[in-house]
Design an enzyme around this catalytic site. Structure first.
Site, PDB file in Angstrom:
ATOM      1  N   SER A  15       0.839  -1.201   0.000  1.00 38.11           N
ATOM      2  CA  SER A  15       0.000   0.000   0.000  1.00 38.11           C
ATOM      3  C   SER A  15       0.869   1.244   0.000  1.00 38.11           C
ATOM      4  O   SER A  15       2.088   1.181   0.240  1.00 38.11           O
ATOM      5  CB  SER A  15      -0.932   0.022   1.228  1.00 38.11           C
ATOM      6  OG  SER A  15      -0.177   0.149   2.418  1.00 38.11           O
ATOM      7  N   LEU A  17       3.200   4.329  -0.295  1.00 42.79           N
ATOM      8  CA  LEU A  17       4.467   4.590  -0.983  1.00 42.79           C
ATOM      9  C   LEU A  17       5.070   3.304  -1.525  1.00 42.79           C
ATOM     10  O   LEU A  17       5.628   3.286  -2.626  1.00 42.79           O
ATOM     11  CB  LEU A  17       5.460   5.258  -0.020  1.00 42.79           C
ATOM     12  CG  LEU A  17       4.993   6.529   0.689  1.00 42.79           C
ATOM     13  CD1 LEU A  17       6.105   7.074   1.574  1.00 42.79           C
ATOM     14  CD2 LEU A  17       4.550   7.582  -0.321  1.00 42.79           C
ATOM     15  N   ASP A  36       5.170  -7.341   3.548  1.00 38.45           N
ATOM     16  CA  ASP A  36       4.073  -6.601   4.170  1.00 38.45           C
ATOM     17  C   ASP A  36       3.342  -7.531   5.125  1.00 38.45           C
ATOM     18  O   ASP A  36       3.432  -8.759   5.018  1.00 38.45           O
ATOM     19  CB  ASP A  36       3.109  -6.075   3.103  1.00 38.45           C
ATOM     20  CG  ASP A  36       2.329  -4.847   3.538  1.00 38.45           C
ATOM     21  OD1 ASP A  36       2.602  -3.749   3.022  1.00 38.45           O
ATOM     22  OD2 ASP A  36       1.457  -4.993   4.423  1.00 38.45           O
ATOM     23  N   VAL A  60       8.718  -6.730  10.140  1.00 38.12           N
ATOM     24  CA  VAL A  60      10.093  -6.240  10.016  1.00 38.12           C
ATOM     25  C   VAL A  60      10.862  -6.283  11.325  1.00 38.12           C
ATOM     26  O   VAL A  60      12.096  -6.207  11.331  1.00 38.12           O
ATOM     27  CB  VAL A  60      10.129  -4.813   9.423  1.00 38.12           C
ATOM     28  CG1 VAL A  60       9.571  -4.807   8.012  1.00 38.12           C
ATOM     29  CG2 VAL A  60       9.406  -3.810  10.313  1.00 38.12           C
ATOM     30  N   TYR A 160       7.304   9.057  17.271  1.00 38.02           N
ATOM     31  CA  TYR A 160       7.472   9.063  15.818  1.00 38.02           C
ATOM     32  C   TYR A 160       8.710   9.857  15.416  1.00 38.02           C
ATOM     33  O   TYR A 160       9.512   9.404  14.594  1.00 38.02           O
ATOM     34  CB  TYR A 160       6.218   9.659  15.177  1.00 38.02           C
ATOM     35  CG  TYR A 160       6.178   9.547  13.677  1.00 38.02           C
ATOM     36  CD1 TYR A 160       6.000   8.314  13.053  1.00 38.02           C
ATOM     37  CD2 TYR A 160       6.301  10.673  12.866  1.00 38.02           C
ATOM     38  CE1 TYR A 160       5.949   8.201  11.676  1.00 38.02           C
ATOM     39  CE2 TYR A 160       6.257  10.577  11.485  1.00 38.02           C
ATOM     40  CZ  TYR A 160       6.084   9.336  10.895  1.00 38.02           C
ATOM     41  OH  TYR A 160       6.043   9.237   9.533  1.00 38.02           O
ATOM     42  N   THR A 195      -1.387   9.343   0.987  1.00 42.46           N
ATOM     43  CA  THR A 195      -1.459   7.891   1.048  1.00 42.46           C
ATOM     44  C   THR A 195      -2.846   7.482   1.542  1.00 42.46           C
ATOM     45  O   THR A 195      -3.666   8.343   1.888  1.00 42.46           O
ATOM     46  CB  THR A 195      -0.385   7.347   2.002  1.00 42.46           C
ATOM     47  OG1 THR A 195      -0.665   7.824   3.330  1.00 42.46           O
ATOM     48  CG2 THR A 195       1.005   7.810   1.570  1.00 42.46           C
TER      49      THR A 195
END
Length: 254
Positions: A15, A17, A36, A60, A160, A195
């Protein structure tokens, strides 16, 4: 490095980028392993692209899962030349507010995925790239994704900004670590990109955000980020850089 006939791993590739970059690279003749967590979307994308694409469900932050995904990529395509890390998450908590201190578990989760997850994938990808034969002085290209929040984090973005700031900070160091192997390392630093996260956002909110962009007065498009990724792969003299793609925006406190 040419994208045609290359093999890339793209995390978060189902999805946003990642999807735009998967489509771009396969259209240019590259082969792509889509990493993903969204199994349905990832499988559908890979099936639509045919022999040039492979989907692997990968967390990840999980060392074994990433290694297994890389092994499947090599088994399918025979090599690994490019690794692009888009996988990431966000949250909003003030350091201290009406609901108390920032929940430590939430802070840790963001850092685990955005920073440690990025490093986990790239270090294992680099191990495989180092096995490639030198082609015009290089064996591989790694592209990470940060955010303008790394420089201008807004209120509530402590986790973040820390995670994305870490990605920015480690870019040059990793490029230095991998230079002797002929592997380049760069980071894309997006601003406000339209996005799927914006799909439920009210038009007036999007208009307000777009008004903050210096020029052009709109949100960025995933295809524009994919184009930058293409340039970073194919221009062999860009290394150790963090490149903003944000229309000149400078984020305000809130």
């Amino acid at each position: 490095m040419k994208i045609e006939n290359s093999v890339s791993i793209i995390t978060g590739g189902a999805s946003g980028l990642g999807l735009a970059t998967v489509n771009k690279f396969t259209a240019m003749g590259g082969r792509v392993a889509i990493f993903d967590m969204n199994e349905e979307a990832g499988q559908q994308l890979a099936e639509s692209l045919g022999e040039r694409a492979l989907f692997v469900k990968v967390n990840v932050t999980d060392e074994a899962a990433v290694q297994a995904g890389i092994d499947q990529t090599i088994e399918r395509f025979g090599a690994l030349h490019v690794c692009i890390n888009y996988a990431g998450i966000g949250n909003v908590f003030k350091t201290y507010g009406k609901n108390g201190p920032f929940p430590l578990a939430e802070f840790n989760k963001i850092v685990q995925v955005n920073l440690i997850g990025t490093f986990n994938v790239l270090r294992l990808a680099a191990e495989q790239m180092a096995k490639n034969a030198l082609d015009d002085g290089e064996r591989g290209v790694i592209i990470n994704t940060a955010s303008v929040a790394a420089y201008e984090g807004q209120m509530g973005q402590a986790a973040y900004t820390a995670s994305k700031g870490g990605v920015v900070a480690m870019t040059l160091t990793i490029a230095r670590d991998l230079a002797s192997y002929g592997i380049r390392v760069n980071t894309i630093v997006p601003g406000l990109i339209h996005t799927p996260l914006f799909h439920t956002t009210q038009p007036e909110v999007i208009d307000s955000l777009a008004a903050q962009v210096l020029n052009p007065k709109r949100l960025g498009r995933p295809e524009e980020v994919a184009h930058l990724a293409t340039c970073l792969v194919e221009n062999g003299y860009i290394n150790g850089e963090c490149i903003r793609i944000d229309g000149g925006i400078r984020m305000q406190a809130k």
